[in-house]
Design an enzyme around this catalytic site. Structure first.
Site, mmCIF file in Angstrom:
data_model
loop_
_atom_site.group_PDB
_atom_site.id
_atom_site.type_symbol
_atom_site.label_atom_id
_atom_site.label_comp_id
_atom_site.label_asym_id
_atom_site.label_seq_id
_atom_site.Cartn_x
_atom_site.Cartn_y
_atom_site.Cartn_z
ATOM 1 N N SER A 94 0.803 -1.221 0.000
ATOM 2 C CA SER A 94 0.000 0.000 0.000
ATOM 3 C C SER A 94 0.835 1.270 0.000
ATOM 4 C CB SER A 94 -0.918 0.012 1.206
ATOM 5 O OG SER A 94 -0.188 -0.120 2.402
ATOM 6 N N ASP A 108 -1.271 8.175 9.076
ATOM 7 C CA ASP A 108 -2.283 7.398 9.782
ATOM 8 C C ASP A 108 -1.561 6.341 10.625
ATOM 9 O OD1 ASP A 108 -1.642 5.297 8.046
ATOM 10 O OD2 ASP A 108 -3.388 5.594 6.765
ATOM 11 N N HIS A 110 0.791 4.409 7.858
ATOM 12 C CA HIS A 110 1.508 5.023 6.737
ATOM 13 C C HIS A 110 2.153 6.361 7.094
ATOM 14 C CE1 HIS A 110 -1.574 2.378 4.880
ATOM 15 N NE2 HIS A 110 -0.535 2.017 4.159
#
Ligand SMILES: *[C@@H]1O[C@H](CO)[C@@H](O)[C@H](O)[C@H]1NC(C)=O
Ligand SMILES: *[C@@H]1O[C@H](CO)[C@@H](O)[C@H](O)[C@H]1NC(C)=O
Ligand SMILES: *[C@@H]1O[C@H](CO)[C@@H](O)[C@H](O)[C@H]1NC(C)=O
Ligand SMILES: *[C@@H]1O[C@H](CO)[C@@H](O)[C@H](O)[C@H]1NC(C)=O
Ligand SMILES: *[C@@H]1O[C@H](CO)[C@@H](O)[C@H](O)[C@H]1NC(C)=O
Length: 346
Positions: free
Chosen positions: A37, A312, A315
């Site tokens: 991701s 977050d 990340h």
């Protein structure tokens, strides 16, 4: 189960992240991105998954404040990498309808994530499609001069530490064995990429996963979880030696290994380095260290995103991505080795 699921979760989905790929647009040179991701420029938008980040406040610092599906407040590492190596555009998500290829249907049936092995299949299909257009010789020239960017391991380490699909794989596999399994499942896939013409690899290792807000939040003290960090260190060591082995056995292969672990340790131990005064608490999220409740549509993120390491619970901020890719491009060991990306592009 343990072994057969490995390919699948090598880059698989965890609470906040998807494991996806984007493919470069320009024919020469290009950047082909495979991984997790952290590198997804928006493939998750085209998957049926509860893990979406195509909403505000994701992208709050992106031009126009657009939520592109990047797991960030703005640019991600491949955006910076593309700029450094002089590409006009950032890698586009492979699953985007703007690509002529029609690979979306399979995933729209409900796939949650694209396994790394599947990403390599896509790479294969892409190389074949290019070869149809310009012939195998020119294709090889193009692919061998292009950058193959791979970021892998982060999610597997989270999974091992009970974030995500822990029930699938935790059978008391000892850490060393777990890492060995990951590395041995990667080896043939990297060879496949080489066989398809890949010669210049940018490998991005695992971060200090035990220091992610999502894991730190579990400790009353807010300290990093050492077991997870141990796994990250082990994974990075093994991945770096795998690359070394591949380089000595596969003619013409060159690589830069960027190790985010010591880069994070530097920011963490010397608070304020590069302006990062908040190294623990996520900018967007809630609960302990903003790491227990994911950033969502209603969350009002922190106002200063340039002093936060974490956007977050999982990340980094765009500010960190930028600093990391400056180091990857022109830095040296222990952050990037045996050569940096600038030397790789020469
Ligand atoms: C992709 O395939 C689906 C179904 O097979 C079709 O509905 C869709 O129009 C195709 N998209 C493109 C861009 O060809
Ligand atoms: C690429 O796909 C073709 C089938 O389309 C297969 O024969 C070939 O072995 C694949 N190459 C690699 C390196 O995986
Ligand atoms: C945000 O943080 C950076 C880095 O610590 C600092 O230089 C800047 O002044 C801060 N901005 C605001 C508006 O407080
Ligand atoms: C969204 O985030 C807010 C905090 O910003 C939290 O209070 C709320 O429970 C979250 N909603 C969901 C559905 O998790
Ligand atoms: C924690 O998250 C909230 C949003 O839920 C944000 O307003 C706040 O600034 C964050 N705290 C820190 C220290 O970043």
């Amino acid at each position: 189960m343990v072994v057969t699921s490995l390919h699948w979760h090598v880059v698989c989905l965890v609470i906040l992240c998807l494991c996806l790929c984007g493919f470069g647009h320009a024919l020469y040179p290009a950047m082909y991105v495979l991984g997790a991701s952290q590198l997804d420029a928006g493939n998750n938008n085209y998957l049926v998954t509860p893990i979406k980040v195509n909403f505000h406040p994701y992208g709050i610092d992106f031009p126009g404040g657009e939520a592109t599906g990047r797991f960030s407040n703005g640019d991600i590492i491949t955006d910076y990498l593309a700029k450094h190596v002089g590409l006009e555009a950032s890698p586009k998500p492979y699953l985007s309808p703007s690509f002529n290829t029609n690979k979306t249907t399979e995933f729209l049936k409900g796939g949650l994530c694209i396994a790394f092995s599947k990403q390599v299949d896509y790479f294969n299909e892409t190389v074949e499609a290019i070869a149809k257009q310009i012939g195998p010789r020119e294709t090889y020239k193009h692919i061998s001069k292009s950058f193959i960017v791979i970021n892998i391991g982060n999610n597997d380490i989270l999974v091992y530490n009970g974030v995500g699909f822990s029930s699938i794989i935790l059978n008391g596999t000892p850490p060393d064995q777990y890492v060995d399994q990951l590395i041995s499942s990667l080896q043939p896939l990297l060879k496949n990429i080489y066989n398809l013409g890949g010669r210049k690899f940018v490998i991005i290792g695992a971060g200090a996963q035990g220091c992610l807000p999502v894991l730190r939040a579990r400790q009353a003290t807010g300290d990093c979880i050492e077991d997870a960090n141990y796994l990250s260190r082990l994974f990075n060591q093994r991945l770096a030696s795998l690359m070394q082995d591949l380089q000595s056995s596969l003619g013409g292969l060159k690589y830069s290994f960027f190790n985010p672990y010591p880069a994070f340790v530097e920011l963490n131990n010397n608070r304020g380095t590069n302006g990062f005064t908040e190294v623990k608490v996520a900018c967007c999220g809630a609960g302990n260290l903003n790491g227990t409740i994911p950033c969502n549509r209603t969350t009002i993120p922190c106002s200063n995103r340039t002093n936060h390491v974490f956007w977050d619970g999982v990340h980094n901020t765009q500010a960190v991505a930028k600093v990391y890719m400056n180091i990857a491009f022109q830095g040296s060991a222990p952050y990037v080795y045996p050569i940096n990306v600038k030397q790789l592009s020469d």
